[in-house]
Design an enzyme around this catalytic site. Structure first.
Site, short mmCIF file in Angstrom:
data_model
loop_
_atom_site.label_atom_id
_atom_site.label_comp_id
_atom_site.label_asym_id
_atom_site.label_seq_id
_atom_site.Cartn_x
_atom_site.Cartn_y
_atom_site.Cartn_z
N GLU A 1 0.82 -1.23 0.00
CA GLU A 1 0.00 0.00 0.00
C GLU A 1 0.85 1.28 0.00
O GLU A 1 0.94 1.99 1.00
CB GLU A 1 -0.91 0.00 1.23
CG GLU A 1 -1.88 -1.16 1.26
CD GLU A 1 -2.72 -1.22 2.52
OE1 GLU A 1 -2.29 -0.67 3.55
OE2 GLU A 1 -3.80 -1.82 2.48
N GLU B 1 -5.35 -8.20 -0.58
CA GLU B 1 -5.96 -8.24 0.75
C GLU B 1 -7.46 -8.01 0.61
O GLU B 1 -7.88 -7.13 -0.14
CB GLU B 1 -5.42 -7.11 1.64
CG GLU B 1 -3.99 -7.28 2.07
CD GLU B 1 -3.51 -6.14 2.97
OE1 GLU B 1 -4.34 -5.52 3.67
OE2 GLU B 1 -2.30 -5.87 2.95
C1 BG6 Z 1 -4.22 -3.02 5.34
C2 BG6 Z 1 -2.83 -3.35 5.82
O1 BG6 Z 1 -4.31 -1.68 5.07
O2 BG6 Z 1 -5.27 -3.26 6.23
C3 BG6 Z 1 -2.76 -4.51 6.81
O3 BG6 Z 1 -2.01 -3.64 4.72
C4 BG6 Z 1 -3.89 -4.39 7.80
O4 BG6 Z 1 -1.51 -4.52 7.40
C5 BG6 Z 1 -5.22 -4.41 7.05
O5 BG6 Z 1 -3.87 -5.36 8.81
C6 BG6 Z 1 -6.44 -4.42 7.93
O6 BG6 Z 1 -6.39 -3.33 8.82
P1 BG6 Z 1 -6.54 -3.51 10.37
O7 BG6 Z 1 -6.28 -2.17 10.94
O8 BG6 Z 1 -7.92 -3.98 10.62
O9 BG6 Z 1 -5.52 -4.52 10.76
#
Ligand code: BG6
Length: 483
Positions: free
Chosen positions: A189, A382
């Site tokens: 990201e 993701e």
């Molecule tokens: C993404 C990141 O933006 O969101 C991850 O690359 C992160 O590292 C994921 O874990 C989910 O966000 P969060 O804050 O719920 O862990």
């Protein structure tokens, strides 16, 4: 229909999973310094999410050996458990595993003369084990955590020195792990700095005279580092696939008022396309000039930077997708939370417990938009839902909400493929529970594998299969047909 070779998988990041912050010759890194208090309530946790790093917080953390208030120091102990965990991944039938390398395991100070052999061997063993299990490796070179020495000595990404050390780090990985990695991602990201300047580019707010300018200067250096990492990969590993990644915020106008539609275009450009345009098209977009002028941003570029960007564009695009956003010129519109950013409420969508707006169709929309704009293969690196899960006495975990979330998003990916999008893979996020990146909680769980670990450090650290584990396994076996 998903193509036969579609890459179903799962993703995690070193800092959120490995722990062992001071083992194996690892140096201290930027994520080891993020503070959390298990007694905080929801509001305090949310407030901590995008809190600016200050010199005081930084120094206090650096001097502390405490692990209870620094959950990234222990993670889920993946450093020690990776073999058992990969056995579970293999049982799931995933085709690809996305994880990141901890820079400070390879170069403890970032600028060391020689890499740390123990760190290299650790990843070599891990990736080799994946290969033995028939799992491809999707490797993120940098997922936020940089060696602290690079921050204290050079100012992190503000300095071109960091580019030099990053490229040496990436080159070391290509040379040593090149035959074990199938897909490379130089940065997680790369648009994160805009929303979380400490995670994204390690800025300490009170040390910046002009915070916004520093953010974009760092971004420029990261873009150069990204392009040089693409170049090195193509030279050292001909035919290798190197991607560019953003956190993707699909954005809708709040109304059909032309003002709101224009606002949507500006937000899309500002939050998303600015970054992918540079990585995929190889130059700063035309709208950057005005954006910089209106925000008083002056980036220092060196001779040759434009050529570096232009000659080394990415082979594919990757993005994280969790929720969508709404753009409006009306400042009083209801607000809600989201990944990295908070935004306006869309009353047509349901939300997760953390206020992230669940929007599977938004994924299809973004896939169409991204493919139409760049015509490059796309990886959903993701996607998933953070929720509180309950471990039953018999070791089962019932998480129908996660199955629903995944099912609906996968359905929309299928639609996008029918639309003509060249979607090559899907690594669902946090497919084994890990420490949340934003709020640093263990209770915000994404996995299909449950980790019995609580925020106060209690728990057996054992792994359990959630209902979604069996669902995901079956879905993969049917190549997305059995939803
Ligand atoms: C993404 C990141 O933006 O969101 C991850 O690359 C992160 O590292 C994921 O874990 C989910 O966000 P969060 O804050 O719920 O862990």
């Amino acid at each position: 229909m998903f193509p036969k070779e579609f890459l179903w998988g799962g993703a995690i990041a070193a800092s959120q999973a490995e722990g062992a912050w001071d083992e194996g010759g690892k140096g201290i890194d930027s994520q080891d310094l993020r503070f959390f208090d298990p007694s905080w309530d929801r509001a305090q946790r949310d407030q901590n999410r995008n809190i600016n790093m200050t010199s005081e917080r930084f120094e206090t953390a650096l001097a502390s050996k405490d692990v209870g208030h620094y959950p990234f120091r222990t993670g889920i102990d993946f450093y020690h458990t990776y073999r058992q965990d990969i056995d579970l991944f293999s049982e799931l039938g995933i085709k690809v595993f996305r994880t990141s390398i901890s820079w400070a395991r390879i170069f403890p100070n970032g600028d060391d003369e020689k890499p740390n052999e123990e760190g290299l061997r650790y990843y070599e063993d891990m990736f080799r084990y994946c290969k033995e299990k028939g799992i491809k490796v999707f490797c993120t070179i940098l997922h936020y955590n940089i060696p602290v020495n690079l921050i204290t000595r050079y100012g992190g990404w503000k300095s071109r020195e960091t580019i030099k050390h990053y490229v040496r780090y990436a080159t070391t990985l290509y040379e040593r792990l090149g035959d074990l990695v199938d897909y490379w991602l130089p940065f997680n990201e790369i648009n994160c700095s805009r929303f979380n300047p400490y995670n994204g580019c390690c800025l300490i707010k009170d040390q910046e005279a002009d915070y916004i300018n520093s953010i974009f200067q760092c971004t420029h250096h990261q873009m150069i580092a990204n392009a040089l990492a693409v170049k090195a990969a193509h030279e050292i590993l001909p035919g290798s696939m190197v991607g560019g990644m953003i956190a993707r915020f699909t954005t809708y106008p709040a109304t059909c008022r032309p003002e709101d539609v224009m606002e949507t275009i500006l937000e899309e450009n500002y939050k998303n396309y600015f970054y992918t345009d540079i990585m995929a098209r190889g130059h700063y977009p035309s709208y950057a000039k005005r954006m910089f002028k209106e925000n008083g941003i002056h980036i220092q570029m060196e001779d040759g930077d434009e050529a570096i960007l232009c000659e080394n564009t990415v082979d594919f695009l990757a993005y994280s997708y969790y929720m969508s956003m709404v753009a409006s010129t009306d400042k009083d519109i209801e607000k809600t939370s989201g990944n990295l950013v908070s935004g306006n409420r869309n009353r047509y969508l349901k939300m997760s417990e953390w206020g992230w707006q669940i929007d599977p169709i938004g994924l299809r929309i973004s896939l169409n938009e991204m493919y139409d704009r760049y015509q490059l293969p796309i990886f959903i690196a993701e996607n998933g839902i953070g929720a509180k899960d309950g471990l039953e006495e018999d070791g089962s975990i019932h998480d129908p909400y996660r199955i629903d979330y995944l099912r609906e998003h996968i359905r929309q990916m299928d639609e996008a493929i029918e639309d003509g999008v060249d979607l090559i893979g899907y690594t669902m996020w946090g497919f084994i529970d890990i420490v949340s990146c934003g709020t640093i909680e263990m209770s915000k769980r994404y996995g299909v594998i449950y980790v019995d670990r609580n925020e106060d450090g209690s728990g057996s650290n054992k792994r359990f299969r959630k209902d979604s584990f069996y669902w995901y396994k079956n879905m993969i076996r049917s190549n997305g047909l059995d939803l």
